[in-house]
Write a protein that holds these residues in place. Structure first.
Motif, PDB file in Angstrom:
ATOM      1  N   LEU A  81       0.820  -1.209   0.000  1.00 42.97           N
ATOM      2  CA  LEU A  81       0.000   0.000   0.000  1.00 42.97           C
ATOM      3  C   LEU A  81       0.857   1.263   0.000  1.00 42.97           C
ATOM      4  O   LEU A  81       0.465   2.285  -0.578  1.00 42.97           O
ATOM      5  CB  LEU A  81      -0.941   0.004   1.209  1.00 42.97           C
ATOM      6  CG  LEU A  81      -2.061  -1.049   1.196  1.00 42.97           C
ATOM      7  CD1 LEU A  81      -2.867  -0.974   2.487  1.00 42.97           C
ATOM      8  CD2 LEU A  81      -2.974  -0.846  -0.005  1.00 42.97           C
ATOM      9  N   SER A  82       2.029   1.209   0.635  1.00 40.95           N
ATOM     10  CA  SER A  82       2.900   2.385   0.681  1.00 40.95           C
ATOM     11  C   SER A  82       3.415   2.780  -0.709  1.00 40.95           C
ATOM     12  O   SER A  82       3.846   3.911  -0.913  1.00 40.95           O
ATOM     13  CB  SER A  82       4.084   2.124   1.618  1.00 40.95           C
ATOM     14  OG  SER A  82       4.976   1.168   1.063  1.00 40.95           O
ATOM     15  N   LYS A  83       3.373   1.839  -1.644  1.00 44.63           N
ATOM     16  CA  LYS A  83       3.849   2.106  -3.002  1.00 44.63           C
ATOM     17  C   LYS A  83       2.729   2.582  -3.928  1.00 44.63           C
ATOM     18  O   LYS A  83       2.990   2.920  -5.089  1.00 44.63           O
ATOM     19  CB  LYS A  83       4.497   0.845  -3.578  1.00 44.63           C
ATOM     20  CG  LYS A  83       5.739   0.390  -2.820  1.00 44.63           C
ATOM     21  CD  LYS A  83       6.314  -0.876  -3.425  1.00 44.63           C
ATOM     22  CE  LYS A  83       7.552  -1.344  -2.666  1.00 44.63           C
ATOM     23  NZ  LYS A  83       8.127  -2.584  -3.242  1.00 44.63           N
ATOM     24  N   VAL A  86      -4.696   7.151  -5.932  1.00 44.33           N
ATOM     25  CA  VAL A  86      -5.167   5.847  -6.425  1.00 44.33           C
ATOM     26  C   VAL A  86      -5.918   5.116  -5.312  1.00 44.33           C
ATOM     27  O   VAL A  86      -6.991   4.548  -5.538  1.00 44.33           O
ATOM     28  CB  VAL A  86      -3.999   4.989  -6.935  1.00 44.33           C
ATOM     29  CG1 VAL A  86      -4.475   3.600  -7.333  1.00 44.33           C
ATOM     30  CG2 VAL A  86      -3.323   5.666  -8.117  1.00 44.33           C
ATOM     31  N   GLN A  87      -5.360   5.142  -4.103  1.00 42.79           N
ATOM     32  CA  GLN A  87      -6.033   4.497  -2.983  1.00 42.79           C
ATOM     33  C   GLN A  87      -7.390   5.129  -2.697  1.00 42.79           C
ATOM     34  O   GLN A  87      -8.325   4.446  -2.268  1.00 42.79           O
ATOM     35  CB  GLN A  87      -5.159   4.569  -1.728  1.00 42.79           C
ATOM     36  CG  GLN A  87      -3.873   3.762  -1.818  1.00 42.79           C
ATOM     37  CD  GLN A  87      -3.170   3.633  -0.474  1.00 42.79           C
ATOM     38  OE1 GLN A  87      -3.796   3.328   0.535  1.00 42.79           O
ATOM     39  NE2 GLN A  87      -1.860   3.855  -0.468  1.00 42.79           N
ATOM     40  N   ALA A  88      -7.499   6.443  -2.961  1.00 42.48           N
ATOM     41  CA  ALA A  88      -8.769   7.138  -2.738  1.00 42.48           C
ATOM     42  C   ALA A  88      -9.863   6.628  -3.664  1.00 42.48           C
ATOM     43  O   ALA A  88     -11.052   6.825  -3.396  1.00 42.48           O
ATOM     44  CB  ALA A  88      -8.581   8.642  -2.940  1.00 42.48           C
ATOM     45  N   GLN A  89      -9.458   5.954  -4.726  1.00 43.15           N
ATOM     46  CA  GLN A  89     -10.436   5.439  -5.686  1.00 43.15           C
ATOM     47  C   GLN A  89     -10.965   4.050  -5.298  1.00 43.15           C
ATOM     48  O   GLN A  89     -11.976   3.589  -5.830  1.00 43.15           O
ATOM     49  CB  GLN A  89      -9.791   5.366  -7.071  1.00 43.15           C
ATOM     50  CG  GLN A  89     -10.780   5.236  -8.221  1.00 43.15           C
ATOM     51  CD  GLN A  89     -10.084   5.250  -9.561  1.00 43.15           C
ATOM     52  OE1 GLN A  89      -8.986   4.724  -9.727  1.00 43.15           O
ATOM     53  NE2 GLN A  89     -10.724   5.851 -10.545  1.00 43.15           N
ATOM     54  N   PHE A  90     -10.297   3.402  -4.339  1.00 40.80           N
ATOM     55  CA  PHE A  90     -10.754   2.087  -3.910  1.00 40.80           C
ATOM     56  C   PHE A  90     -12.184   2.173  -3.380  1.00 40.80           C
ATOM     57  O   PHE A  90     -12.524   3.068  -2.599  1.00 40.80           O
ATOM     58  CB  PHE A  90      -9.848   1.510  -2.829  1.00 40.80           C
ATOM     59  CG  PHE A  90      -8.432   1.234  -3.278  1.00 40.80           C
ATOM     60  CD1 PHE A  90      -8.102   1.208  -4.626  1.00 40.80           C
ATOM     61  CD2 PHE A  90      -7.428   0.997  -2.349  1.00 40.80           C
ATOM     62  CE1 PHE A  90      -6.804   0.954  -5.045  1.00 40.80           C
ATOM     63  CE2 PHE A  90      -6.128   0.733  -2.749  1.00 40.80           C
ATOM     64  CZ  PHE A  90      -5.811   0.717  -4.108  1.00 40.80           C
ATOM     65  N   LEU A  91     -13.026   1.247  -3.788  1.00 37.96           N
ATOM     66  CA  LEU A  91     -14.430   1.141  -3.402  1.00 37.96           C
ATOM     67  C   LEU A  91     -15.270   2.315  -3.897  1.00 37.96           C
ATOM     68  O   LEU A  91     -16.360   2.583  -3.381  1.00 37.96           O
ATOM     69  CB  LEU A  91     -14.569   0.989  -1.877  1.00 37.96           C
ATOM     70  CG  LEU A  91     -13.862  -0.229  -1.279  1.00 37.96           C
ATOM     71  CD1 LEU A  91     -14.066  -0.281   0.223  1.00 37.96           C
ATOM     72  CD2 LEU A  91     -14.354  -1.516  -1.918  1.00 37.96           C
ATOM     73  N   GLY A 140      -9.466  -2.244  -4.206  1.00 34.81           N
ATOM     74  CA  GLY A 140      -8.049  -2.313  -3.870  1.00 34.81           C
ATOM     75  C   GLY A 140      -7.609  -3.764  -3.812  1.00 34.81           C
ATOM     76  O   GLY A 140      -8.439  -4.671  -3.729  1.00 34.81           O
ATOM     77  N   PRO A 141      -6.316  -4.025  -3.820  1.00 35.72           N
ATOM     78  CA  PRO A 141      -5.831  -5.408  -3.801  1.00 35.72           C
ATOM     79  C   PRO A 141      -6.221  -6.182  -2.550  1.00 35.72           C
ATOM     80  O   PRO A 141      -6.279  -7.414  -2.572  1.00 35.72           O
ATOM     81  CB  PRO A 141      -4.312  -5.248  -3.906  1.00 35.72           C
ATOM     82  CG  PRO A 141      -4.036  -3.864  -3.422  1.00 35.72           C
ATOM     83  CD  PRO A 141      -5.213  -3.053  -3.856  1.00 35.72           C
TER      84      PRO A 141
END
Length: 257
Positions: A86-88, A93-98, A116-117
């Motif tokens: 997740l740090s990478k 991009v993480q804000a787009q998860f779900l 997310g993965p």
């Protein structure tokens, strides 16, 4: 649970298709289904051997004074690997998860859910994403998308590049927020929909249902446990050695042992 040794390697599983009606137990038999999905027919002696070996392994593990430390290490390895990955991933991009969006399906944008993965179960989908992630450029992070239109769970996920999807906001600007006027007219006039139109309707119904839920409640599927959660003492009912053996046999064991 059962255990059998083949070529110096122990395989864990359970009994299925028991045939124990005969009065003479020497005539009993069963199918042993192992965690690597192999199956073997066992006679009575084989059944006894499988049960006794498992109980011996279980007793040895549960009496091991360092087991608690091993469990903590096993769980900590998962957490460390997850945080490292997740740090990478950029925050945007993480804000787009779900979050909802649209993806190209045979030349037509269909409603999807970005995952997310670690929103998906451990297994093939996550592994495919990891393979793509390791090879991508920093500004081309692949996305896991869930197709609301899919009829089967095994067909519900894709790993896509940025060329194949757009955000929900972009979709709204393109007039994709609601189903096409053509399909609406067919529904209103009660005309038969084509197979692809039925899938489109299913997709928009899925999006509509997810739209009014908080992101953490949008997953339209039940995520399976993480590997460590199957272990007795960490929420599951399996021995630590069982889970490690299955991961190793499936080629998924990283730095856990």
């Amino acid at each position: 649970r059962t255990a059998l040794k083949f070529d110096d390697e122990i395989y864990f599983g359970c009994f299925e298709e028991l045939c124990i009606r005969a009065k003479n137990n020497k005539k009993w038999s069963c199918i042993a289904a192992f965690d690597d999905e192999s199956r073997y027919e066992l006679d009575y002696d084989g059944m006894v051997e499988a049960v006794l070996l498992y109980e011996e392994i279980k007793k040895k593990e549960l009496e091991n004074p360092s087991r608690e430390l091993q469990l903590k290490k096993f769980q900590d390895t998962y957490v460390r690997e997850k945080n490292k990955i997740l740090s990478k991933i950029p925050r945007e991009v993480q804000a787009q998860f779900l979050q909802l969006g649209f993806a190209d399906w045979l030349g037509i944008y269909q409603p999807v859910l970005f995952c997310g993965p670690f929103d998906v179960s451990p297994g093939q989908v996550r592994d495919n994403w990891m393979d793509a992630f390791r090879q991508c450029k920093k500004n081309e992070i692949p996305r896991i998308i869930f197709w609301f239109s899919a009829e089967k769970m095994e067909d519900s996920f894709s790993v896509l590049t940025s060329e194949d999807w757009i955000s929900y906001e972009e979709g709204v600007e393109k007039g994709l927020a609601t189903i096409s006027a053509k399909i609406k007219r067919k529904i209103e006039s009660k005309k038969d929909l084509s197979p692809s139109e039925k899938l489109t309707v299913k997709a928009y119904e899925g999006m509509e249902e997810a739209l009014y839920k908080e992101p953490e409640f949008r997953l339209p599927f039940k995520k399976l446990k993480e590997d460590y959660e199957y272990v007795l003492g960490l929420g599951g009912d399996r021995l630590l050695i069982e889970v490690k053996a299955e991961l190793s046999q499936n080629g998924r064991l990283l730095s856990i042992i």
